[in-house]
Design an enzyme around this catalytic site. Structure first.
Site, PDB file in Angstrom:
ATOM      1  N   LYS A  90       0.798  -1.229   0.000  1.00 36.40           N
ATOM      2  CA  LYS A  90       0.000   0.000   0.000  1.00 36.40           C
ATOM      3  C   LYS A  90       0.833   1.282   0.000  1.00 36.40           C
ATOM      4  O   LYS A  90       0.414   2.302  -0.524  1.00 36.40           O
ATOM      5  CB  LYS A  90      -0.958  -0.012   1.188  1.00 36.40           C
ATOM      6  CG  LYS A  90      -2.099  -1.016   0.974  1.00 36.40           C
ATOM      7  CD  LYS A  90      -3.280  -0.701   1.840  1.00 36.40           C
ATOM      8  CE  LYS A  90      -4.491  -1.524   1.432  1.00 36.40           C
ATOM      9  NZ  LYS A  90      -4.353  -2.943   1.855  1.00 36.40           N
ATOM     10  N   GLU A 112      -9.830   6.869   3.557  1.00 36.16           N
ATOM     11  CA  GLU A 112     -10.706   5.882   4.184  1.00 36.16           C
ATOM     12  C   GLU A 112      -9.861   4.665   4.526  1.00 36.16           C
ATOM     13  O   GLU A 112      -8.817   4.438   3.922  1.00 36.16           O
ATOM     14  CB  GLU A 112     -11.809   5.463   3.203  1.00 36.16           C
ATOM     15  CG  GLU A 112     -11.421   4.366   2.187  1.00 36.16           C
ATOM     16  CD  GLU A 112     -10.334   4.761   1.188  1.00 36.16           C
ATOM     17  OE1 GLU A 112     -10.140   5.989   0.986  1.00 36.16           O
ATOM     18  OE2 GLU A 112      -9.664   3.880   0.637  1.00 36.16           O
ATOM     19  N   SER A 378       1.438  -9.878  -1.035  1.00 35.70           N
ATOM     20  CA  SER A 378       1.122  -8.457  -0.877  1.00 35.70           C
ATOM     21  C   SER A 378       1.457  -7.895   0.503  1.00 35.70           C
ATOM     22  O   SER A 378       1.698  -6.706   0.642  1.00 35.70           O
ATOM     23  CB  SER A 378      -0.357  -8.217  -1.185  1.00 35.70           C
ATOM     24  OG  SER A 378      -1.181  -9.053  -0.395  1.00 35.70           O
TER      25      SER A 378
HETATM   26  C1  LIG Z   1      -5.249  -3.941   1.472  1.00 33.74           C
HETATM   27  C2  LIG Z   1      -4.578  -5.195   1.185  1.00 33.74           C
HETATM   28  C3  LIG Z   1      -4.969  -6.018   0.101  1.00 33.74           C
HETATM   29  C4  LIG Z   1      -6.157  -5.713  -0.767  1.00 33.74           C
HETATM   30  O1  LIG Z   1      -6.109  -4.529  -1.483  1.00 33.74           O
HETATM   31  P1  LIG Z   1      -5.850  -4.487  -3.051  1.00 33.74           P
HETATM   32  O2  LIG Z   1      -6.108  -3.080  -3.413  1.00 33.74           O
HETATM   33  O3  LIG Z   1      -6.796  -5.447  -3.704  1.00 33.74           O
HETATM   34  O4  LIG Z   1      -4.435  -4.881  -3.272  1.00 33.74           O
HETATM   35  C5  LIG Z   1      -4.241  -7.161  -0.156  1.00 33.74           C
HETATM   36  N1  LIG Z   1      -3.182  -7.509   0.608  1.00 33.74           N
HETATM   37  C6  LIG Z   1      -2.778  -6.765   1.663  1.00 33.74           C
HETATM   38  C7  LIG Z   1      -1.623  -7.224   2.472  1.00 33.74           C
HETATM   39  C8  LIG Z   1      -3.458  -5.587   1.981  1.00 33.74           C
HETATM   40  O5  LIG Z   1      -3.054  -4.861   3.027  1.00 33.74           O
END
Ligand SMILES: *Cc1c(COP(=O)(O)O)cnc(C)c1O
Length: 397
Positions: A90, A112, A378
């Site tokens: 993020k 948000e 992610s």
């Molecule tokens: C917020 C988040 C997501 C989901 O958000 P996307 O915009 O779909 O990437 C996925 N993995 C993690 C670790 C997150 O913090």
């Protein structure tokens, strides 16, 4: 050849656009007319990439797993977004948007947040850039995600609990939009995913595309090839997935497999599988697929993963799924937990529960021995430890 680019009006096929209140028209118009110029400006690029390197810790490694690869009979690489500052992808987006906000002369930042991950990433860059920061968060989420609330406050942000609707992410987003309507001249709204009115979905995808840019370089080094056979990522709003696939969209030899949250099952009434179950509608300024009742009321999504339970989906992903460019699998809570424990035991990496949904794809596909598979990890699992501990107790007890 297909480009999958957003068009002049902000559409991917029938999805996207900018459905906004009149009062925001000038703001969104200004953003639309300036974002590409700013993002492509060499001075912006240098500042953005310097921060990604020295502050975030990029490039994130592309790690060839040994035991996980052995188990699934192919070559599995993990793109380690979990190693970024603040623990997920993020921050790539919030750094880019705050640099843009500063160039537009804005002094006040709003955002948000659901689980608080985007709130923390926003509060972090606001501290870094000395900007006022207001984070809208549903009251239910404020209570569920205490540690992230405390982090945001320590970083100097004001967290505003939202008590309308179900008091979760959708309602927090509505309140943030309302704030923007009341303070259009000095306020910049940092949206956390590839959602919202045009140009946000395209802008966030471009800022996250540093992920696929790096994958391409790293694959050339490690495998001496330009493209993987498979790219796998989870989708909430779609930003880590968009970043992972961005530079490979026009490479038909690359299969794109995305994981959305099936919660307790596709037919359980408790899921967040927007692409499987959603219908065309408008949410937060964008025409896209969303979870709604027969009479068009937005339905509260459910997933064990707070980062995936958004009732909509970024318009790019609605389009990729509709055109068949991506294959979307629905992964249940149970399957994601299983995959999280598997990665932890085989590779010594505790993944975020969102990322575990992407890992859940592995057992649903048949790979060939020389297939090169890249999974976007992610985020890291620290924030999910209580969920994991609870699940482990259930299994042992
Ligand atoms: C917020 C988040 C997501 C989901 O958000 P996307 O915009 O779909 O990437 C996925 N993995 C993690 C670790 C997150 O913090």
């Amino acid at each position: 050849m297909h480009t999958y680019n957003v068009d002049q009006e902000g559409y991917y096929g029938e999805f996207g656009g900018a459905y906004i209140p009149e009062i925001l028209y000038q703001n969104v118009e200004l953003l639309k007319n300036s974002y590409l110029k700013v993002l492509e400006d060499p001075k912006f690029q240098k500042e953005y990439h310097d921060l990604l390197r020295d502050y975030v810790g990029r490039p994130s490694p592309l790690y060839l797993t040994k035991r996980l690869s052995q188990k699934y009979g192919c070559k599995i690489y993990l793109k380690r977004e979990d190693l970024n500052h603040t623990g997920a992808h993020k921050i790539n987006n919030t750094i880019g948007q705050i640099l843009l906000a500063r160039r537009m002369g804005k002094t006040r930042i709003i955002a948000e947040t659901g689980a608080g991950q985007h709130g923390v990433a926003t509060a972090t860059v606001c501290a870094l850039m000395n900007m006022q920061c207001f984070i809208y968060m549903g009251k239910v989420d404020v209570e569920r995600q205490k540690l992230n609330v405390e982090k945001m406050q320590m970083l100097g942000a004001q967290v505003i609990p939202v008590t309308s609707g179900n008091m979760t992410l959708k309602d927090a987003t509505n309140e943030a939009i309302r704030d923007w309507c009341s303070n259009p001249s000095n306020t910049y709204y940092i949206i956390g995913s590839t959602v919202g009115p045009h140009p946000y979905p395209d802008m966030v995808a471009r800022l996250q595309s540093v992920i696929s840019e790096e994958i391409r370089k790293q694959l050339l080094e490690k495998e001496n090839r330009k493209n993987p056979d498979y790219l796998i990522a989870c989708v909430g709003g779609g930003s880590n997935a968009a970043g992972t696939i961005y530079h490979f969209l026009n490479e038909p030899s690359v299969s794109i497999v995305l994981a959305e949250a099936a919660g307790k099952g596709l037919n359980s009434g408790e899921s967040a599988a927007t692409i499987h179950l959603g219908k065309l509608g408008i949410i937060h300024g964008s025409k896209t697929l969303l979870m709604q009742s027969e009479d068009g009321q937005i339905e509260e999504p459910y997933s064990i993963s707070a980062g995936l339970d958004y009732p909509g989906i970024g318009p790019l992903h609605a389009y990729l799924a509709k055109t068949g460019r991506s294959e979307v699998l629905a992964i249940t809570d149970e399957e994601a937990i299983e995959a999280a424990f598997e990665l932890t035991r085989l590779e010594g990496i505790i993944p975020a529960i969102e990322s575990a949904h992407a890992l859940g794809v592995l057992s649903k596909k048949n790979f060939k021995e020389d297939d090169v598979v890249v999974i976007c990890l992610s985020g890291r699992g620290d924030k999910d430890m209580y969920t994991y501990i609870k699940e482990q107790k259930k299994r042992n007890g």
